[in-house]
Motif scaffolding. Structure first.
Motif, PDB file in Angstrom:
ATOM      1  N   MET A   1      -8.382  11.634 -15.658  1.00  0.00           N
ATOM      2  CA  MET A   1      -9.085  10.209 -16.083  1.00  0.00           C
ATOM      3  C   MET A   1     -10.609  10.629 -16.060  1.00  0.00           C
ATOM      4  N   HIS A   2     -11.372  10.469 -17.009  1.00  0.00           N
ATOM      5  CA  HIS A   2     -12.692  10.794 -16.915  1.00  0.00           C
ATOM      6  C   HIS A   2     -13.637   9.498 -17.073  1.00  0.00           C
ATOM      7  N   ALA A   3     -14.797   9.378 -16.451  1.00  0.00           N
ATOM      8  CA  ALA A   3     -15.767   8.474 -16.710  1.00  0.00           C
ATOM      9  C   ALA A   3     -17.021   8.735 -17.257  1.00  0.00           C
ATOM     10  N   THR A   4     -17.707   8.037 -18.068  1.00  0.00           N
ATOM     11  CA  THR A   4     -18.946   8.184 -18.429  1.00  0.00           C
ATOM     12  C   THR A   4     -19.854   7.068 -18.057  1.00  0.00           C
ATOM     13  N   ILE A   5     -20.912   7.238 -17.421  1.00  0.00           N
ATOM     14  CA  ILE A   5     -22.006   6.205 -16.940  1.00  0.00           C
ATOM     15  C   ILE A   5     -23.249   6.508 -17.642  1.00  0.00           C
ATOM     16  N   ARG A   6     -23.696   5.617 -18.350  1.00  0.00           N
ATOM     17  CA  ARG A   6     -25.034   5.710 -19.278  1.00  0.00           C
ATOM     18  C   ARG A   6     -25.789   4.473 -18.510  1.00  0.00           C
ATOM     19  N   ARG A   7     -27.080   4.896 -18.715  1.00  0.00           N
ATOM     20  CA  ARG A   7     -28.238   3.763 -18.116  1.00  0.00           C
ATOM     21  C   ARG A   7     -29.311   3.905 -19.116  1.00  0.00           C
ATOM     22  N   TYR A   8     -29.855   2.701 -19.562  1.00  0.00           N
ATOM     23  CA  TYR A   8     -30.819   2.406 -20.525  1.00  0.00           C
ATOM     24  C   TYR A   8     -31.828   1.556 -20.113  1.00  0.00           C
ATOM     25  N   GLU A   9     -32.978   1.923 -19.989  1.00  0.00           N
ATOM     26  CA  GLU A   9     -34.078   1.195 -19.541  1.00  0.00           C
ATOM     27  C   GLU A   9     -35.143   0.803 -20.519  1.00  0.00           C
ATOM     28  N   GLY A  10     -35.693  -0.178 -20.055  1.00  0.00           N
ATOM     29  CA  GLY A  10     -36.692  -0.891 -21.278  1.00  0.00           C
ATOM     30  C   GLY A  10     -36.067  -1.479 -22.325  1.00  0.00           C
TER      31      GLY A  10
ATOM     32  N   ASN B   1     -19.747  -6.001 -27.905  1.00  0.00           N
ATOM     33  CA  ASN B   1     -18.267  -6.525 -28.035  1.00  0.00           C
ATOM     34  C   ASN B   1     -17.847  -6.673 -29.302  1.00  0.00           C
ATOM     35  N   LYS B   2     -18.819  -7.010 -30.240  1.00  0.00           N
ATOM     36  CA  LYS B   2     -18.161  -7.184 -31.654  1.00  0.00           C
ATOM     37  C   LYS B   2     -18.028  -5.772 -32.410  1.00  0.00           C
ATOM     38  N   THR B   3     -18.976  -4.906 -32.194  1.00  0.00           N
ATOM     39  CA  THR B   3     -18.839  -3.553 -33.232  1.00  0.00           C
ATOM     40  C   THR B   3     -18.499  -2.499 -32.582  1.00  0.00           C
ATOM     41  N   LEU B   4     -19.319  -2.389 -31.292  1.00  0.00           N
ATOM     42  CA  LEU B   4     -18.958  -0.845 -30.539  1.00  0.00           C
ATOM     43  C   LEU B   4     -17.727  -0.695 -29.949  1.00  0.00           C
ATOM     44  N   VAL B   5     -17.474  -1.781 -29.257  1.00  0.00           N
ATOM     45  CA  VAL B   5     -16.048  -1.580 -28.189  1.00  0.00           C
ATOM     46  C   VAL B   5     -14.891  -1.375 -29.430  1.00  0.00           C
ATOM     47  N   PRO B   6     -14.846  -1.960 -30.448  1.00  0.00           N
ATOM     48  CA  PRO B   6     -13.698  -1.674 -31.357  1.00  0.00           C
ATOM     49  C   PRO B   6     -13.782  -0.078 -32.089  1.00  0.00           C
ATOM     50  N   GLN B   7     -14.968   0.374 -32.078  1.00  0.00           N
ATOM     51  CA  GLN B   7     -15.069   1.807 -32.530  1.00  0.00           C
ATOM     52  C   GLN B   7     -14.648   2.631 -31.241  1.00  0.00           C
ATOM     53  N   LEU B   8     -15.087   2.287 -30.119  1.00  0.00           N
ATOM     54  CA  LEU B   8     -14.511   3.116 -29.116  1.00  0.00           C
ATOM     55  C   LEU B   8     -12.877   3.164 -28.891  1.00  0.00           C
ATOM     56  N   ARG B   9     -12.467   2.136 -29.057  1.00  0.00           N
ATOM     57  CA  ARG B   9     -10.871   1.707 -28.915  1.00  0.00           C
ATOM     58  C   ARG B   9     -10.212   2.701 -29.868  1.00  0.00           C
ATOM     59  N   GLU B  10     -11.002   3.169 -30.871  1.00  0.00           N
ATOM     60  CA  GLU B  10     -10.296   3.942 -31.939  1.00  0.00           C
ATOM     61  C   GLU B  10     -10.182   5.203 -31.373  1.00  0.00           C
TER      62      GLU B  10
ATOM     63  N   GLU C   1     -17.299  12.762 -26.971  1.00  0.00           N
ATOM     64  CA  GLU C   1     -16.976  12.434 -28.217  1.00  0.00           C
ATOM     65  C   GLU C   1     -17.445  10.747 -28.102  1.00  0.00           C
ATOM     66  N   SER C   2     -17.395   9.978 -27.053  1.00  0.00           N
ATOM     67  CA  SER C   2     -17.956   8.613 -27.141  1.00  0.00           C
ATOM     68  C   SER C   2     -19.317   8.648 -27.172  1.00  0.00           C
ATOM     69  N   LYS C   3     -20.224   9.689 -26.819  1.00  0.00           N
ATOM     70  CA  LYS C   3     -21.548   9.926 -26.873  1.00  0.00           C
ATOM     71  C   LYS C   3     -21.884   9.703 -28.088  1.00  0.00           C
ATOM     72  N   THR C   4     -21.439  10.519 -28.998  1.00  0.00           N
ATOM     73  CA  THR C   4     -21.465  10.578 -30.396  1.00  0.00           C
ATOM     74  C   THR C   4     -21.398   9.173 -31.073  1.00  0.00           C
ATOM     75  N   VAL C   5     -20.392   8.471 -30.684  1.00  0.00           N
ATOM     76  CA  VAL C   5     -20.025   7.199 -31.423  1.00  0.00           C
ATOM     77  C   VAL C   5     -21.157   6.289 -30.907  1.00  0.00           C
ATOM     78  N   VAL C   6     -21.460   6.290 -29.599  1.00  0.00           N
ATOM     79  CA  VAL C   6     -22.618   5.263 -29.170  1.00  0.00           C
ATOM     80  C   VAL C   6     -23.846   5.537 -29.869  1.00  0.00           C
ATOM     81  N   THR C   7     -24.217   6.856 -29.767  1.00  0.00           N
ATOM     82  CA  THR C   7     -25.546   7.201 -30.185  1.00  0.00           C
ATOM     83  C   THR C   7     -25.620   6.757 -31.866  1.00  0.00           C
ATOM     84  N   LYS C   8     -24.478   7.120 -32.692  1.00  0.00           N
ATOM     85  CA  LYS C   8     -24.582   6.426 -34.146  1.00  0.00           C
ATOM     86  C   LYS C   8     -24.551   4.907 -34.227  1.00  0.00           C
TER      87      LYS C   8
END
Length: 96
Positions: A1-10, A24-33, A64-71
């Motif tokens: 199992m691998h974890a990613t931790i991201r921090r966004y400031e400002g 909850n509405k649009t990102l999590v469903p994409q990550l679930r795929e 790959e999740s980083k690509t999804v989140v950035t997009k």
């Protein structure tokens, strides 16, 4: 199992609930795929700081999740709302 931790400031604090709702509405469903997806958690730390915690089976899947989140940030037009999203505030590692 691998974890990613991201921090966004400002992050614009007046629109924090909008960001959380869209996660909850649009990102999590994409990550679930994504193959190997095991979970995603958003932490509102206060003072315009958001952190996220994602779980995946392999480090490649976590990458790959980083690509999804950035997009997603770009697609939702959150680039100015989350001003440092393009900076590397991500840490990744194996979970014991």
């Amino acid at each position: 199992m691998h974890a990613t931790i991201r921090r966004y400031e400002g992050v614009d604090t007046t629109r924090m609930s909008e960001v959380v709702g869209q996660v909850n509405k649009t990102l999590v469903p994409q990550l679930r795929e994504l193959p190997g997806f095991s979970g995603y958690y958003l932490i509102e730390a206060g003072n315009g700081v958001l952190s996220s915690f994602g779980l995946f089976e392999t480090s490649e899947q976590a990458d790959e999740s980083k690509t999804v989140v950035t997009k997603w940030i770009s697609d939702e037009n959150f680039n100015t709302l989350i001003p440092n999203a393009a900076e590397d505030h991500e840490r990744q590692g194996r979970c014991a």
